[in-house]
Design an enzyme around this catalytic site. Structure first.
Site, PDB file in Angstrom:
ATOM      1  N   TRP A 127      10.302  -7.838  38.367  1.00  0.00           N
ATOM      2  CA  TRP A 127       9.572  -7.550  39.820  1.00  0.00           C
ATOM      3  C   TRP A 127       8.088  -7.514  39.793  1.00  0.00           C
ATOM      4  CZ3 TRP A 127       8.493  -2.296  42.140  1.00  0.00           C
ATOM      5  CH2 TRP A 127       8.420  -2.411  43.665  1.00  0.00           C
ATOM      6  N   ASP A 208      15.449   0.912  36.214  1.00  0.00           N
ATOM      7  CA  ASP A 208      15.184   0.650  37.519  1.00  0.00           C
ATOM      8  C   ASP A 208      16.277   0.168  38.352  1.00  0.00           C
ATOM      9  OD1 ASP A 208      13.831   0.159  40.031  1.00  0.00           O
ATOM     10  OD2 ASP A 208      12.455  -1.164  39.213  1.00  0.00           O
ATOM     11  N   ALA A 210      17.678  -0.494  42.201  1.00  0.00           N
ATOM     12  CA  ALA A 210      17.334  -0.420  43.382  1.00  0.00           C
ATOM     13  C   ALA A 210      18.333  -1.067  44.238  1.00  0.00           C
ATOM     14  CB  ALA A 210      15.860  -1.143  43.578  1.00  0.00           C
ATOM     15  N   LYS A 243      17.339  -0.056  50.082  1.00  0.00           N
ATOM     16  CA  LYS A 243      18.056  -1.004  50.407  1.00  0.00           C
ATOM     17  C   LYS A 243      19.511  -0.556  50.410  1.00  0.00           C
ATOM     18  CE  LYS A 243      14.795  -3.575  48.297  1.00  0.00           C
ATOM     19  NZ  LYS A 243      13.558  -3.015  47.624  1.00  0.00           N
TER      20      LYS A 243
HETATM   21  C1  LMR Z   1      11.208  -7.266  46.948  1.00  0.00           C
HETATM   22  O1  LMR Z   1      11.343  -7.430  45.699  1.00  0.00           O
HETATM   23  O2  LMR Z   1      11.180  -7.941  47.571  1.00  0.00           O
HETATM   24  C2  LMR Z   1      11.392  -5.789  47.429  1.00  0.00           C
HETATM   25  O3  LMR Z   1      11.691  -4.895  46.417  1.00  0.00           O
HETATM   26  C3  LMR Z   1      10.300  -5.421  48.266  1.00  0.00           C
HETATM   27  C4  LMR Z   1       9.210  -5.026  47.575  1.00  0.00           C
HETATM   28  O4  LMR Z   1       8.539  -4.128  47.735  1.00  0.00           O
HETATM   29  O5  LMR Z   1       8.664  -6.137  47.024  1.00  0.00           O
END
Ligand code: LMR
Length: 394
Positions: A127, A208, A210, A243
């Site tokens: 991410w 993590d 999520a 989420k």
């Molecule tokens: C994403 O990866 O799109 C989500 O986790 C939202 C974000 O805050 O980036």
């Protein structure tokens, strides 16, 4: 004084949200930011959340501060949801945070306080905000191979080879389930190998999580996190409720630190409370309270789980539909990985130029690394996407 500031790089995901909003096209398809959308394109308030909000409005008679680590009942409920008794409760320090991102940020600060020279091993890719926060804090990061561009699965040999370089005092950041951005996940036997390697190197895992409930199921998605937490002496877990409870803007998350023993737990707990106080004082309560109510009330919980399962199955259906559509159009199985991936995202595995072409010529918005938010699709837009992919020559 502010003339010294430099423009910061825009977040890739959030910049795309803006681009999409600015596009007047009526046929545009948003596969950018990771939010679930129903068949009508709405990100709904979940039924149980609505009911809990209603109940809360009836009974809440004060909005006085909670504790620095949030309401302990929230921590208990979330620890049970994520860890399910895999680790004795009295070894877990926990603090509520503003969203999963807040938990990640507090975790990195905790690591830095404990070990100023710690390196954090991050999957390549991960991410983007993981990397951004680590860079902001000046924490050294070491990428480890994760994605096999050929198979669009996990490059497990590469991952194991790279994680051998971690040592005691380093942290290995793992995605508990539904890997963001690839959608490719470790299987149970591979998790066992990762655990054995963590024990061998002495590196501390940070997980993590999520998207619990978006992949194989609520319990199944927590299995790896539980296994890791039960096997290693210390472990950091950042959980998000954005989420799976659909409460994105309420900013609800929990940071958990599985500690070596009760004494270490007390120190960790105090440090988490201290870190919250320095950064924002008390964590947001509204979302945390709703989550607590839902998880501790049989009827609300059953309704929440049922709706979450509907969401999960609808995403799986979209994956199947997209893979089939592409199979038909391409006359080959080369997109079958889309049905194998799990969670909100899949990495298509194409160039930024192709991603741009899809946007300009077909109004398809996906992140530049070709991450698609599958949960942003519906039965109408799946064929549009499939045709665009083939048309673009991917
Ligand atoms: C994403 O990866 O799109 C989500 O986790 C939202 C974000 O805050 O980036």
């Amino acid at each position: 004084m502010f003339e010294t500031l430099k423009q910061q790089p825009a977040d890739k995901i959030l910049a795309l949200v803006q681009k999409y909003r600015d596009d007047p096209s009526e046929t545009k398809v948003d596969l950018g930011v990771g939010v679930y959308k129903d068949a009508t394109g709405l990100t709904p308030v979940m039924r149980a959340v609505k009911k809990a909000e209603h109940q809360l409005w009836e009974v809440q008679d004060s909005k006085v501060y909670t504790g620095l680590a949030g309401d302990p009942a929230f921590a208990d409920a979330m620890i049970d949801l994520v860890l399910g008794g895999a680790v004795p409760r009295d070894t877990i320090a926990a603090a509520a945070t503003p969203g999963g991102t807040g938990a990640v940020r507090q975790a990195f600060e905790l690591i830095q306080m404990a070990r100023p020279d710690a390196r954090v091993f991050v999957s390549d890719p991960t991410w983007p905000n993981h990397l951004s926060i680590l860079a902001y804090l000046g924490i050294e990061m070491v990428p480890y191979r994760y994605f096999d561009e050929e198979t669009r699965g996990v490059d497990f040999d590469g991952l194991m080879a790279d994680l051998k370089a971690a040592r005691k005092g380093d942290v290995v950041l793992l995605h508990g389930c539904c890997h963001n951005p690839t959608g490719a996940n470790l299987n149970s036997a591979q998790w066992d190998e990762v655990i054995a390697l963590l024990l061998e190197t002495g590196a501390t895992p940070m997980i993590d999580i999520a998207y619990q409930g978006f992949g194989e199921g609520l319990e199944e998605d927590a299995a790896a996190t539980r296994k890791v937490a039960a096997a290693v002496p210390e472990c950091i877990i950042a959980a998000s409720c954005s989420k799976n409870f659909g409460i994105y803007r309420e900013r609800t998350g929990l940071l958990m630190v599985v500690s070596a023993d009760g004494g270490a737990r007390a120190l960790n707990q105090g440090t988490l409370a201290y870190l919250n106080r320095q950064n924002f004082s008390f964590p947001p309560d509204h979302g945390a309270r709703l989550v607590t109510m839902i998880l501790t009330d049989d009827a609300l919980r059953a309704d929440w789980q049922a709706e979450l399962e509907e969401v999960r199955l609808s995403m799986l259906g979209l994956r199947e539909q997209l893979a089939q559509e592409l199979q038909k159009l391409a006359g080959s199985d080369r997109f079958s990985f889309l049905a194998q991936h799990r969670g909100m995202f899949s990495r298509l595995g194409t160039t930024p130029e192709m991603v741009e072409k899809l946007r300009v010529e077909h109004g398809i918005y996906m992140v530049g690394d070709s991450r698609m938010n599958i949960a942003g699709l519906n039965a109408r837009t799946v064929p549009i996407l499939a045709n665009a992919i083939i048309d673009a020559g991917i």
